[in-house]
Design a protein around this motif. Structure first.
Motif, PDB file in Angstrom:
ATOM      1  N   HIS A  23      48.518 -15.239  45.693  1.00 23.92           N
ATOM      2  CA  HIS A  23      48.176 -14.121  46.583  1.00 23.92           C
ATOM      3  C   HIS A  23      47.888 -12.855  45.778  1.00 23.92           C
ATOM      4  CE1 HIS A  23      49.307 -11.677  50.456  1.00 23.92           C
ATOM      5  NE2 HIS A  23      48.116 -11.382  49.997  1.00 23.92           N
ATOM      6  N   ILE A  24      46.659 -12.399  45.826  1.00 24.39           N
ATOM      7  CA  ILE A  24      46.303 -11.102  45.233  1.00 24.39           C
ATOM      8  C   ILE A  24      46.413 -10.094  46.376  1.00 24.39           C
ATOM      9  CG2 ILE A  24      44.489  -9.776  44.066  1.00 24.39           C
ATOM     10  CD1 ILE A  24      43.357 -12.511  43.069  1.00 24.39           C
ATOM     11  N   LYS A  25      47.536  -9.366  46.365  1.00 24.99           N
ATOM     12  CA  LYS A  25      47.871  -8.560  47.550  1.00 24.99           C
ATOM     13  C   LYS A  25      47.211  -7.188  47.475  1.00 24.99           C
ATOM     14  CE  LYS A  25      51.790  -8.218  50.606  1.00 24.99           C
ATOM     15  NZ  LYS A  25      53.188  -8.402  50.834  1.00 24.99           N
ATOM     16  N   GLU A  26      45.937  -7.180  47.658  1.00 21.66           N
ATOM     17  CA  GLU A  26      45.122  -5.967  47.522  1.00 21.66           C
ATOM     18  C   GLU A  26      44.043  -5.986  48.587  1.00 21.66           C
ATOM     19  OE1 GLU A  26      45.557  -3.628  45.314  1.00 21.66           O
ATOM     20  OE2 GLU A  26      46.772  -4.561  43.737  1.00 21.66           O
ATOM     21  N   LYS A  27      43.433  -4.817  48.790  1.00 20.10           N
ATOM     22  CA  LYS A  27      42.247  -4.773  49.639  1.00 20.10           C
ATOM     23  C   LYS A  27      41.119  -5.568  48.962  1.00 20.10           C
ATOM     24  CE  LYS A  27      43.137  -0.482  52.019  1.00 20.10           C
ATOM     25  NZ  LYS A  27      42.747   0.909  52.225  1.00 20.10           N
ATOM     26  N   ALA A  28      40.108  -5.899  49.746  1.00 16.96           N
ATOM     27  CA  ALA A  28      39.096  -6.843  49.271  1.00 16.96           C
ATOM     28  C   ALA A  28      38.397  -6.423  47.973  1.00 16.96           C
ATOM     29  CB  ALA A  28      38.066  -7.067  50.371  1.00 16.96           C
ATOM     30  N   SER A  29      37.986  -5.171  47.852  1.00 19.99           N
ATOM     31  CA  SER A  29      37.187  -4.812  46.671  1.00 19.99           C
ATOM     32  C   SER A  29      38.036  -4.868  45.394  1.00 19.99           C
ATOM     33  CB  SER A  29      36.525  -3.435  46.839  1.00 19.99           C
ATOM     34  OG  SER A  29      37.482  -2.480  47.154  1.00 19.99           O
ATOM     35  N   ARG A  30      39.236  -4.313  45.472  1.00 20.54           N
ATOM     36  CA  ARG A  30      40.135  -4.368  44.304  1.00 20.54           C
ATOM     37  C   ARG A  30      40.529  -5.828  44.028  1.00 20.54           C
ATOM     38  NH1 ARG A  30      42.318  -3.293  40.104  1.00 20.54           N
ATOM     39  NH2 ARG A  30      44.539  -3.182  39.705  1.00 20.54           N
ATOM     40  N   GLY A  31      40.837  -6.546  45.093  1.00 22.95           N
ATOM     41  CA  GLY A  31      41.220  -7.952  44.953  1.00 22.95           C
ATOM     42  C   GLY A  31      40.116  -8.784  44.308  1.00 22.95           C
ATOM     43  N   MET A  32      38.875  -8.509  44.698  1.00 17.76           N
ATOM     44  CA  MET A  32      37.753  -9.256  44.114  1.00 17.76           C
ATOM     45  C   MET A  32      37.530  -8.877  42.651  1.00 17.76           C
ATOM     46  SD  MET A  32      36.337 -11.734  45.579  1.00 17.76           S
ATOM     47  CE  MET A  32      35.040 -11.850  44.334  1.00 17.76           C
ATOM     48  N   SER A  33      37.804  -7.603  42.290  1.00 14.45           N
ATOM     49  CA  SER A  33      37.673  -7.219  40.870  1.00 14.45           C
ATOM     50  C   SER A  33      38.697  -7.994  40.047  1.00 14.45           C
ATOM     51  CB  SER A  33      37.946  -5.728  40.659  1.00 14.45           C
ATOM     52  OG  SER A  33      37.142  -4.969  41.473  1.00 14.45           O
ATOM     53  N   ILE A  34      39.925  -8.089  40.557  1.00 13.86           N
ATOM     54  CA  ILE A  34      40.972  -8.814  39.833  1.00 13.86           C
ATOM     55  C   ILE A  34      40.595 -10.294  39.715  1.00 13.86           C
ATOM     56  CG2 ILE A  34      43.393  -9.580  39.980  1.00 13.86           C
ATOM     57  CD1 ILE A  34      43.969  -6.842  41.390  1.00 13.86           C
ATOM     58  N   LEU A  35      40.132 -10.859  40.802  1.00 10.71           N
ATOM     59  CA  LEU A  35      39.763 -12.283  40.780  1.00 10.71           C
ATOM     60  C   LEU A  35      38.593 -12.531  39.818  1.00 10.71           C
ATOM     61  CD1 LEU A  35      40.176 -15.149  42.030  1.00 10.71           C
ATOM     62  CD2 LEU A  35      38.335 -14.573  43.611  1.00 10.71           C
ATOM     63  N   THR A  36      37.623 -11.637  39.827  1.00 11.42           N
ATOM     64  CA  THR A  36      36.450 -11.806  38.952  1.00 11.42           C
ATOM     65  C   THR A  36      36.891 -11.834  37.482  1.00 11.42           C
ATOM     66  OG1 THR A  36      35.118 -10.650  40.594  1.00 11.42           O
ATOM     67  CG2 THR A  36      34.145 -10.876  38.418  1.00 11.42           C
ATOM     68  N   GLU A  37      37.806 -10.934  37.134  1.00  8.65           N
ATOM     69  CA  GLU A  37      38.339 -10.925  35.755  1.00  8.65           C
ATOM     70  C   GLU A  37      39.010 -12.254  35.425  1.00  8.65           C
ATOM     71  OE1 GLU A  37      37.992  -8.788  33.227  1.00  8.65           O
ATOM     72  OE2 GLU A  37      36.552  -7.891  34.624  1.00  8.65           O
ATOM     73  N   LYS A  38      39.831 -12.754  36.352  1.00 10.61           N
ATOM     74  CA  LYS A  38      40.510 -14.030  36.133  1.00 10.61           C
ATOM     75  C   LYS A  38      39.507 -15.169  35.952  1.00 10.61           C
ATOM     76  CE  LYS A  38      44.671 -13.292  38.975  1.00 10.61           C
ATOM     77  NZ  LYS A  38      45.831 -13.668  38.156  1.00 10.61           N
ATOM     78  N   LEU A  39      38.461 -15.154  36.733  1.00 10.54           N
ATOM     79  CA  LEU A  39      37.485 -16.251  36.695  1.00 10.54           C
ATOM     80  C   LEU A  39      36.689 -16.241  35.393  1.00 10.54           C
ATOM     81  CD1 LEU A  39      36.185 -16.122  40.384  1.00 10.54           C
ATOM     82  CD2 LEU A  39      37.653 -17.893  39.394  1.00 10.54           C
ATOM     83  N   ILE A  85      43.151 -13.230  49.027  1.00  5.88           N
ATOM     84  CA  ILE A  85      43.007 -11.778  48.821  1.00  5.88           C
ATOM     85  C   ILE A  85      43.227 -11.105  50.163  1.00  5.88           C
ATOM     86  CG2 ILE A  85      41.452  -9.906  48.159  1.00  5.88           C
ATOM     87  CD1 ILE A  85      39.979 -11.922  46.341  1.00  5.88           C
ATOM     88  N   ASP A  86      44.314 -10.372  50.277  1.00  8.37           N
ATOM     89  CA  ASP A  86      44.639  -9.703  51.537  1.00  8.37           C
ATOM     90  C   ASP A  86      45.775  -8.714  51.248  1.00  8.37           C
ATOM     91  OD1 ASP A  86      44.167 -10.825  54.790  1.00  8.37           O
ATOM     92  OD2 ASP A  86      45.616  -9.218  54.359  1.00  8.37           O
ATOM     93  N   PRO A  87      45.680  -7.485  51.747  1.00  8.76           N
ATOM     94  CA  PRO A  87      46.759  -6.522  51.480  1.00  8.76           C
ATOM     95  C   PRO A  87      48.038  -6.863  52.235  1.00  8.76           C
ATOM     96  CG  PRO A  87      45.115  -5.548  52.937  1.00  8.76           C
ATOM     97  CD  PRO A  87      44.575  -6.876  52.517  1.00  8.76           C
ATOM     98  N   ASN A  88      47.946  -7.756  53.198  1.00  8.76           N
ATOM     99  CA  ASN A  88      49.107  -8.129  54.014  1.00  8.76           C
ATOM    100  C   ASN A  88      49.452  -9.599  53.810  1.00  8.76           C
ATOM    101  OD1 ASN A  88      49.349  -5.560  55.424  1.00  8.76           O
ATOM    102  ND2 ASN A  88      47.375  -6.114  56.311  1.00  8.76           N
TER     103      ASN A  88
END
Ligand code: OAD
Length: 228
Positions: free
Chosen positions: A210-226, A196-199
């Motif tokens: 690679h979830i190319k997002e800032k941490a909070s948005r990236g963690m929301s996406i990952l949480t849904e996947k999990l 998880i990293d915007p860069n």
């Protein structure tokens, strides 16, 4: 009873960026405004302890005005369904304040001070260390930080966690500082790895999602996947 999956997070400054703590190597990061070898190396400390002490006193004081963000909170929230280990390079206490119960601070902790040999560690919260303060053994009381040029005592504990991981998540670290960056090599083959990293980040490992997002948005996406 079914055993919980073990997720290991490797986090860095980017996870705390949305809380208002500067990263080190982004533009306008801390190392643009400070000389890393002056304020974050054992030689810098020996040359000029007052400068180093002031730098960490400021960082420590900042903890009073920042709050854990959604990324820290979502990581902590996963503890209801997973075994979670957070291996962080951060010296802030935002993972703990968000509720994470197993945090390995590879590079030390701002809220602690120690003597020069690190045999005595004391909690100081967000209080400054007055310049010239001595530890009980007569050495200088110093920030409990792992500086460049020092051992990383918790590296082995972190490596054991990474090897035990069923899922590895790398979030908000440029993976440029060793030995922390080398921890990725301890992962078991075929373990899913998320970044998880915007860069873009060079990890030296293929097959990473690679979830190319800032941490909070990236963690929301990952949480849904999990959850799936
Ligand atoms: P860096 O500053 O090197 O890297 C920060 C990473 O966070 C970069 O990959 C950014 O793209 C990413 N980032 C920026 N904003 C973000 C956001 N909102 N959400 C998610 N990611 C974001 O920081 P570290 O890798 O943590 O050590 O640095 C490692 C070590 O270098 C630190 O622990 C410190 C420093 O020197 C010592 O001082 C001993």
């Amino acid at each position: 009873m079914k055993q919980m999956k073990h997720i290991v997070f490797l986090t860095g400054a980017g996870i705390s960026a949305e809380s208002g703590i500067s990263t080190f190597r982004d533009s306008n990061g801390l190392w643009e405004n400070y000389d890393v070898m002056e304020v974050a190396s054992i030689d810098g400390w020996r040359r000029n302890p007052d400068t180093v002490q002031k730098f960490y006193n400021e960082r420590r004081l900042q903890l009073d005005s920042v709050q854990p963000n959604m990324a820290h909170k979502l990581i902590a929230g996963l503890e209801s369904d997973f075994k979670i280990t957070v291996v962080t390079q951060n010296v802030d206490n935002l993972h703990e304040r968000a509720g994470s119960s197993c945090v390995i601070h590879l590079h030390g902790e701002l809220t602690k001070a120690c003597n020069e040999s690190k045999s005595e560690i004391i909690d100081i919260g967000t209080k400054p260390i007055e310049l010239g303060t001595k530890a009980s053994d007569g050495s200088m009381l110093r920030p409990f930080i792992v500086w460049f040029g020092e051992e990383v005592p918790l590296l082995e504990k972190a490596a054991i966690a990474v090897t035990a991981a069923d899922i590895l998540v790398i979030a908000g670290t440029s993976m440029q500082v060793y030995p922390a960056a080398g921890l990725i090599n301890y992962v078991k083959r075929k373990t899913p790895i998320f970044l998880i990293d915007p860069n873009d980040v060079i990890t030296g490992m293929s097959g990473i999602e690679h979830i190319k997002e800032k941490a909070s948005r990236g963690m929301s996406i990952l949480t849904e996947k999990l959850k799936k």
